[in-house]
Design a protein around this motif. Sequence first.
Motif, mmCIF file in Angstrom:
data_model
loop_
_atom_site.group_PDB
_atom_site.id
_atom_site.type_symbol
_atom_site.label_atom_id
_atom_site.label_comp_id
_atom_site.label_asym_id
_atom_site.label_seq_id
_atom_site.Cartn_x
_atom_site.Cartn_y
_atom_site.Cartn_z
ATOM 1 N N TYR A 272 -23.016 -24.460 15.885
ATOM 2 C CA TYR A 272 -23.406 -24.116 14.465
ATOM 3 C C TYR A 272 -22.095 -23.569 13.783
ATOM 4 C CZ TYR A 272 -28.112 -22.981 16.367
ATOM 5 O OH TYR A 272 -29.213 -23.191 16.736
ATOM 6 N N ILE A 273 -21.154 -23.849 14.548
ATOM 7 C CA ILE A 273 -19.595 -23.721 13.700
ATOM 8 C C ILE A 273 -19.449 -24.908 13.130
ATOM 9 C CG2 ILE A 273 -17.146 -23.163 14.071
ATOM 10 C CD1 ILE A 273 -18.168 -21.551 16.363
ATOM 11 N N ASN A 274 -19.200 -24.806 11.773
ATOM 12 C CA ASN A 274 -18.690 -26.248 11.103
ATOM 13 C C ASN A 274 -17.562 -26.086 10.354
ATOM 14 O OD1 ASN A 274 -20.370 -24.558 9.404
ATOM 15 N ND2 ASN A 274 -21.651 -26.056 9.013
ATOM 16 N N GLU A 275 -16.399 -26.586 11.111
ATOM 17 C CA GLU A 275 -15.212 -26.242 10.467
ATOM 18 C C GLU A 275 -14.505 -27.372 10.488
ATOM 19 O OE1 GLU A 275 -13.637 -21.680 11.245
ATOM 20 O OE2 GLU A 275 -13.792 -22.903 12.860
ATOM 21 N N ASN B 237 -23.614 -16.063 22.002
ATOM 22 C CA ASN B 237 -22.493 -15.852 22.604
ATOM 23 C C ASN B 237 -22.498 -14.568 23.690
ATOM 24 O OD1 ASN B 237 -19.628 -15.977 22.531
ATOM 25 N ND2 ASN B 237 -19.247 -14.268 21.109
ATOM 26 N N ILE C 264 -29.590 -17.859 11.739
ATOM 27 C CA ILE C 264 -28.462 -18.503 12.664
ATOM 28 C C ILE C 264 -27.450 -17.394 12.964
ATOM 29 C CG2 ILE C 264 -26.642 -20.235 12.458
ATOM 30 C CD1 ILE C 264 -29.539 -21.199 12.563
ATOM 31 N N ALA D 183 -24.420 -21.947 20.848
ATOM 32 C CA ALA D 183 -23.705 -21.354 19.864
ATOM 33 C C ALA D 183 -22.562 -21.954 19.094
ATOM 34 C CB ALA D 183 -23.033 -19.894 20.466
ATOM 35 N N SER D 184 -21.788 -22.705 19.893
ATOM 36 C CA SER D 184 -20.687 -23.465 19.181
ATOM 37 C C SER D 184 -20.935 -24.665 18.156
ATOM 38 C CB SER D 184 -19.800 -24.015 20.070
ATOM 39 O OG SER D 184 -19.532 -23.062 21.221
ATOM 40 N N VAL E 11 -26.695 -16.966 16.982
ATOM 41 C CA VAL E 11 -25.211 -17.069 17.525
ATOM 42 C C VAL E 11 -24.530 -15.996 18.283
ATOM 43 C CG1 VAL E 11 -22.789 -17.612 16.911
ATOM 44 C CG2 VAL E 11 -24.602 -19.060 15.811
ATOM 45 N N GLY E 12 -24.777 -14.779 17.540
ATOM 46 C CA GLY E 12 -24.183 -13.600 18.114
ATOM 47 C C GLY E 12 -24.895 -13.348 19.347
#
Lengths: 151, 133
Positions: free
Chosen positions: B130-133, B86, B78, B127-128, B82-83
């Motif tokens: 995968y961001i879980n904030e 982006n 992952i 990509a976004s 993602v890198g």
Amino acid sequence: MIKNLSILLFICLIILQFFGPSLPEVSNINPNDLIDNNPEIPEDIKTTLQVSCYDCHSNETKYPWYSSIAPVSFLVVRDINHARDELNFSNWEDMSKLDKASALDDISDVIIDNEMPMAIYTAMHRGTSLSNNQKESLVLWAEEFSDHMFD
Amino acid sequence: MRNPLIIMIITFFPIIFLSFTHKNKTIQTSKAADVNYIIPNDIQEIINNSCYGCHNNDSKSIKSKMKLNFDKLSTMKIGKRVGKLNKIHDVIEENEMPPKKFLKKYPDKSLSDEDGEKLASWAINMASQYINE
């Protein structure tokens, strides 16, 4: 003739000295620094980063004595500005997660490709070139550190 | 003497054939395992036209392949993926890719503004997620 030419060259260098750009600023206190904010980074990786990368890719540059002398200063200023622009570990926590992931992927790429540290840098700074072991652990670390952000 | 050889070929051919199809199947399952990673047809077309020529498994340009290989993107870890995604977004937005030199030789590979926009937003959306904030 040769004597005259060398005197002319010398005068040119002296003049150049006054027109040289000033060296990028140094700061040793950086609240957003990668290493300071991520104590889980293994010691050997910290050392590698600090020894072989931080001189250009952070605000903690240690300038050698000759770096302010023209025409070397021109190269130093250009390279360090460019390096900090590409990736500045002192601003790490300011970056978005996506940009961090891309930076970590770039780290792997430039290490595998032997682009970094630059040959001219390792030639001038003893002990900064990376052994194969160091390269391997740095690349592995970059991948793990990146993955960890998306757990 | 010829007959055994022919028989041997006939027996082995299906085995070889099956082993290949089996390989393909495993690749497909690993792709399907990550349900989040989807390339819609229109995006795939854009990639095929303007990117895939250099960024694939068999590319002659080792550097292009190393920096981005679309054949590996789906099976990458992952963080790495993602890198890469982006970066796809960034280089398209900055008009860095496809390279201008390359386009001079192959003008038909150029990205229209519309297609570039589509590709860049697909990449950043992928990509976004995968961001879980």
